[in-house]
Design a protein around this motif. Sequence first.
Motif, PDB file in Angstrom:
ATOM      1  N   ASN A  64      11.847  -7.383   7.347  1.00 46.44           N
ATOM      2  CA  ASN A  64      11.980  -7.953   6.014  1.00 46.44           C
ATOM      3  C   ASN A  64      12.381  -6.852   5.020  1.00 46.44           C
ATOM      4  OD1 ASN A  64      11.453  -8.926   3.420  1.00 46.44           O
ATOM      5  ND2 ASN A  64       9.661 -10.082   4.074  1.00 46.44           N
ATOM      6  N   PRO A  65      13.510  -7.011   4.313  1.00 45.23           N
ATOM      7  CA  PRO A  65      13.922  -6.003   3.332  1.00 45.23           C
ATOM      8  C   PRO A  65      12.860  -5.721   2.264  1.00 45.23           C
ATOM      9  CG  PRO A  65      15.705  -7.536   3.727  1.00 45.23           C
ATOM     10  CD  PRO A  65      14.498  -8.082   4.441  1.00 45.23           C
ATOM     11  N   LYS A  66      12.065  -6.746   1.925  1.00 45.66           N
ATOM     12  CA  LYS A  66      10.996  -6.546   0.942  1.00 45.66           C
ATOM     13  C   LYS A  66      10.014  -5.484   1.426  1.00 45.66           C
ATOM     14  CE  LYS A  66       7.645  -9.118  -1.779  1.00 45.66           C
ATOM     15  NZ  LYS A  66       7.052 -10.417  -2.056  1.00 45.66           N
ATOM     16  N   ASN A  67       9.707  -5.514   2.719  1.00 41.81           N
ATOM     17  CA  ASN A  67       8.805  -4.516   3.298  1.00 41.81           C
ATOM     18  C   ASN A  67       9.493  -3.159   3.453  1.00 41.81           C
ATOM     19  OD1 ASN A  67       6.834  -6.480   3.464  1.00 41.81           O
ATOM     20  ND2 ASN A  67       7.244  -6.932   5.609  1.00 41.81           N
ATOM     21  N   VAL A  68      10.751  -3.173   3.870  1.00 42.11           N
ATOM     22  CA  VAL A  68      11.508  -1.920   4.044  1.00 42.11           C
ATOM     23  C   VAL A  68      11.507  -1.135   2.736  1.00 42.11           C
ATOM     24  CG1 VAL A  68      13.791  -0.912   4.478  1.00 42.11           C
ATOM     25  CG2 VAL A  68      12.976  -2.799   5.905  1.00 42.11           C
ATOM     26  N   TYR A  69      11.788  -1.833   1.637  1.00 45.38           N
ATOM     27  CA  TYR A  69      11.909  -1.143   0.353  1.00 45.38           C
ATOM     28  C   TYR A  69      10.603  -1.099  -0.435  1.00 45.38           C
ATOM     29  CZ  TYR A  69      16.786  -1.173   1.503  1.00 45.38           C
ATOM     30  OH  TYR A  69      17.974  -0.969   2.155  1.00 45.38           O
ATOM     31  N   GLY A  70       9.647  -1.955  -0.107  1.00 43.68           N
ATOM     32  CA  GLY A  70       8.391  -1.983  -0.848  1.00 43.68           C
ATOM     33  C   GLY A  70       7.305  -1.092  -0.291  1.00 43.68           C
ATOM     34  N   PHE A  71       7.403  -0.739   0.992  1.00 38.86           N
ATOM     35  CA  PHE A  71       6.346   0.030   1.656  1.00 38.86           C
ATOM     36  C   PHE A  71       6.018   1.321   0.923  1.00 38.86           C
ATOM     37  CE2 PHE A  71       4.898   3.349   4.521  1.00 38.86           C
ATOM     38  CZ  PHE A  71       3.836   2.741   5.160  1.00 38.86           C
ATOM     39  N   MET A  72       7.017   2.026   0.468  1.00 40.40           N
ATOM     40  CA  MET A  72       6.784   3.341  -0.132  1.00 40.40           C
ATOM     41  C   MET A  72       5.958   3.277  -1.417  1.00 40.40           C
ATOM     42  SD  MET A  72       7.963   5.666   1.859  1.00 40.40           S
ATOM     43  CE  MET A  72       8.186   7.143   0.864  1.00 40.40           C
ATOM     44  N   ALA A  73       5.938   2.131  -2.076  1.00 45.05           N
ATOM     45  CA  ALA A  73       5.182   1.993  -3.322  1.00 45.05           C
ATOM     46  C   ALA A  73       3.781   1.420  -3.101  1.00 45.05           C
ATOM     47  CB  ALA A  73       5.957   1.113  -4.307  1.00 45.05           C
ATOM     48  N   LEU A  74       3.458   1.043  -1.862  1.00 44.76           N
ATOM     49  CA  LEU A  74       2.149   0.449  -1.569  1.00 44.76           C
ATOM     50  C   LEU A  74       1.077   1.519  -1.388  1.00 44.76           C
ATOM     51  CD1 LEU A  74       3.184  -2.289   1.013  1.00 44.76           C
ATOM     52  CD2 LEU A  74       2.642  -2.607  -1.413  1.00 44.76           C
ATOM     53  N   LYS A  75      -0.088   1.244  -1.945  1.00 45.72           N
ATOM     54  CA  LYS A  75      -1.230   2.146  -1.740  1.00 45.72           C
ATOM     55  C   LYS A  75      -1.548   2.167  -0.250  1.00 45.72           C
ATOM     56  CE  LYS A  75      -1.898   2.666  -6.183  1.00 45.72           C
ATOM     57  NZ  LYS A  75      -1.409   3.847  -6.821  1.00 45.72           N
ATOM     58  N   ASN A  76      -1.937   3.336   0.248  1.00 46.27           N
ATOM     59  CA  ASN A  76      -2.160   3.512   1.669  1.00 46.27           C
ATOM     60  C   ASN A  76      -3.519   4.168   1.874  1.00 46.27           C
ATOM     61  OD1 ASN A  76      -1.998   4.605   4.390  1.00 46.27           O
ATOM     62  ND2 ASN A  76       0.206   4.233   4.272  1.00 46.27           N
ATOM     63  N   ASP A  77      -4.324   3.589   2.749  1.00 47.02           N
ATOM     64  CA  ASP A  77      -5.649   4.139   3.004  1.00 47.02           C
ATOM     65  C   ASP A  77      -5.689   5.114   4.170  1.00 47.02           C
ATOM     66  OD1 ASP A  77      -6.963   2.909   0.878  1.00 47.02           O
ATOM     67  OD2 ASP A  77      -7.110   1.031   1.979  1.00 47.02           O
TER      68      ASP A  77
END
Length: 133
Positions: free
Chosen positions: A84-97
Amino acid sequence: MSNAQKLEAVDKSRAPAVGLKTVFIILDRWGCTSEQIQKILQISRPAYYKYRKKPEQANLTHDQVERLSYLVNIHGCLRMIFENPKNVYGFMALKNDNPYFNGKSPLEIISTGQFSALYETFKRIDVLRGGLW
């Protein structure tokens, strides 16, 4: 100099411009600000605006070319992990534990401008796609 050598020299001289154009597109899609891009690529504000308009005029250091390489490779890993392009481009901005990120997004980490942050972020994302570290 043979034609092949001339062509290779021209290709090498254009590589930084092509890489820079590609990385600008990737960083824009990740939602980076101009300030973040300047820190990530270690370029000055005037150089940033100049290179945005005319990437072929970029005079990049070895460090900056390596940064481009890591960013393109991070993007490649994300494309392998997500469909999903939303995940490809959105992952880097997501908080990560993940312990390395400690609740910060990968983008926050690489926006420090430290080369090691870029390297470590790539390493952790590469492991997600099955890379061996």
